[in-house]
Design an enzyme around this catalytic site. Structure first.
Site: not given
Ligand code: NAD
Length: 484
Positions: A252, A286
């Site tokens: 998602e 989101c």
């Molecule tokens: P991200 O995707 O980096 O992080 C989300 C989760 O994934 C965190 O728990 C993080 O620790 C984990 N993660 C990061 N790298 C990983 C990897 N290689 N393997 C497994 N898990 C990993 O998102 P972010 O840096 O927190 O936010 C960046 C952008 O993501 C935001 O600006 C936004 O656009 C988007 N975002 C979207 C949602 C949504 O609900 N769709 C939620 C949060 C962020």
């Protein structure tokens, strides 16, 4: 000042433990001050948690129960959250920023998932397939075993509840990787699991860095199913890791969701949609309504109405904003806020106009003014990339076809909305919009019962509703040759 614990541990196999990678500081985005320290898991901790979850699964302590018994425990977790809502909501506001009344809505939403999937536990039934008199054939649905849940910071408790409730109801064990920015409030999910008597190892909750703990979890060979909510880039890494182990995942990944507003829309009602659609949780949703595509005949009036809403919001620390109303908290972090602010500057350079807001606020914390941008055209970056902040872009359209083309013109496809009093126009648009969910005349219409997920770069698989139950089970067919 509200006092909370200054150090928070991870939860593995029924024990509260330190992290192999040490600790990180968790900040209050409403003040910019340090709030607490959180244990940080390393790959070794993840391995311990996955092994505990697998052991529990193989023991049959959860999977072999009569489903109603699992369902009752899942429902009980929701009641536990509601019983502790004051404490959990306060911590959630302190770490995430959202107004206290929004935190309460999040905890109530989390509880609702436990209620809903607890109720569904005993509805997962197989079927018998006729093969003639010489065979008896039937299908059953079996849990995968160890499921991995990688949680975002925008709705940490609700997103974790959404997937773990369905996973446990269908008999799976969960290893949950909480977000680095907002890990604290998720720890009540472990307390809830203990309170309802789930077998040790069913729920494991660990915070850790994405590139270390997150990657170790999603690449672990004993993890059999993965749920991820977050950015496209991380989604691709996780899908790649899942593919290496031939494991299904649900992704998602956000969106750039558009509301098409026709000349015959109820503009009074639409004001409420704007307030919730883009300024709820400071736009860090989101399925936020991050674009409005307005018919040229009502464009100017609509812009002026939205400007009034944006200006009416009182922005400040979430803890002071206890009641539902015209208020908004900070963004989750200064990094996220600065990223959004830069996207606004870049939009102006590309020719867009900031009608109101657009600036960082001159107070401590991660505050961004509620922002409205006009003169946005479909090719601009601001019309295509997720801001994930309180920033609404308004575009103009002339014909119904133009509107659909603009709405469908990004690589995303999570949600879309159509606002009109003409049912034919609404139905035609609903069919043509390339999105997993279409809202007609109310943004965020639907509920826990309705499937949710994306087209295109917004991801694949569906959460919520009965559809999500099938994410956590695999089909087994049993064919019996009869003697007679
Ligand atoms: P991200 O995707 O980096 O992080 C989300 C989760 O994934 C965190 O728990 C993080 O620790 C984990 N993660 C990061 N790298 C990983 C990897 N290689 N393997 C497994 N898990 C990993 O998102 P972010 O840096 O927190 O936010 C960046 C952008 O993501 C935001 O600006 C936004 O656009 C988007 N975002 C979207 C949602 C949504 O609900 N769709 C939620 C949060 C962020």
């Amino acid at each position: 000042m509200t006092q909370i614990n200054d150090y928070w541990k991870n939860y593995i196999d029924g024990e509260w433990v330190d992290g192999g990678a040490g600790r990180i500081d968790v900040f209050n985005p409403g003040t910019g001050e340090k709030l607490a320290e959180q244990a940080i898991a390393d790959a070794g901790d993840i391995d311990t948690a996955v092994r505990a979850a697998k052991r529990m699964h193989l023991s049959g302590a959860l999977a072999d129960l009569r489903p109603v018994e699992r369902g009752r425990m899942v429902q009980g977790m929701g009641r536990y959250l509601l019983d502790n809502i004051d404490e959990i909501a306060t911590v959630l506001t302190l770490e995430q920023g959202k107004p206290l009344w929004e935190s309460r809505i999040e905890i109530e939403g989390a509880a609702r998932y436990f209620e809903y999937y607890g109720n569904q536990a005993e509805t997962v039934e197989g079927r018998s397939i006729p093969l003639g008199a010489s065979y008896f054939d039937f299908t059953t649905y079996e849990p995968y075993g160890v499921t991995a849940h990688v949680i975002p910071w925008n709705y940490p408790v609700e997103m974790a509840a959404r997937s773990m409730s369905a996973a446990i109801a269908t008999g799976n064990a969960c290893v949950i990787k909480t977000p680095e920015l907002t890990p604290l409030s998720c720890m009540w999910l472990a307390k809830a699991a203990e309170a309802v008597g789930l077998p040790r190892g069913t729920v494991n909750i660990l915070c850790g860095y994405g590139h270390e703990a997150g990657a170790a979890l999603t690449g672990h060979p004993d993890v059999r199913q993965i749920v991820f909510t977050g950015s496209v880039q991380t989604g691709i890494s996780i899908a790649t890791a899942a593919a290496q182990n031939v494991v299904p995942c649900v992704l998602e990944l956000g969106g750039k969701s558009a509301a098409i507003v026709h000349h015959d829309a109820d503009l009074d009602a639409f004001e409420n949609d704007v307030r919730w659609g883009i300024y709820f949780n400071a736009g860090q949703v989101c399925s936020a309504m991050s674009r409005v595509i307005a018919h040229e005949s009502i464009h100017d009036e609509l812009v002026s109405r939205i400007e009034t809403i944006a200006k009416s919001l009182s922005v400040g620390p979430g803890l002071d904003r206890t009641e539902f109303g015209n208020n908004m908290g900070p963004m989750v972090s200064e990094t996220q806020r600065d990223r959004a602010a830069q996207m606004i500057v870049d939009a102006q350079k590309q020719g867009a106009t900031v009608v109101t807001g657009g600036r960082k606020m001159n107070i401590p914390g991660a505050f961004l003014e509620p922002t409205l941008i006009t003169n946005v055209t479909p090719e601009m970056t601001i019309a295509n990339e997720e801001v994930f902040g309180p920033v609404l872009s308004v575009l103009k359209f002339q014909s119904d076809e133009d509107a659909i083309e603009i709405a469908n013109g990004t690589p995303y496809g999570l949600a879309a909305g159509i606002f009109t009093s003409n049912i034919d126009r609404a139905t035609t648009a609903a069919r043509k919009l390339r999105a997993g969910q279409v809202f007609v005349n109310e943004w965020f219409a639907g509920g826990v019962e309705t499937p949710f997920g994306g087209y295109g770069l917004s991801g694949y698989g569906r959460e919520k509703g009965r559809e999500a139950l099938w994410n956590y089970v695999q089909t087994k067919n049993i064919a019996i040759k009869l003697k007679g």
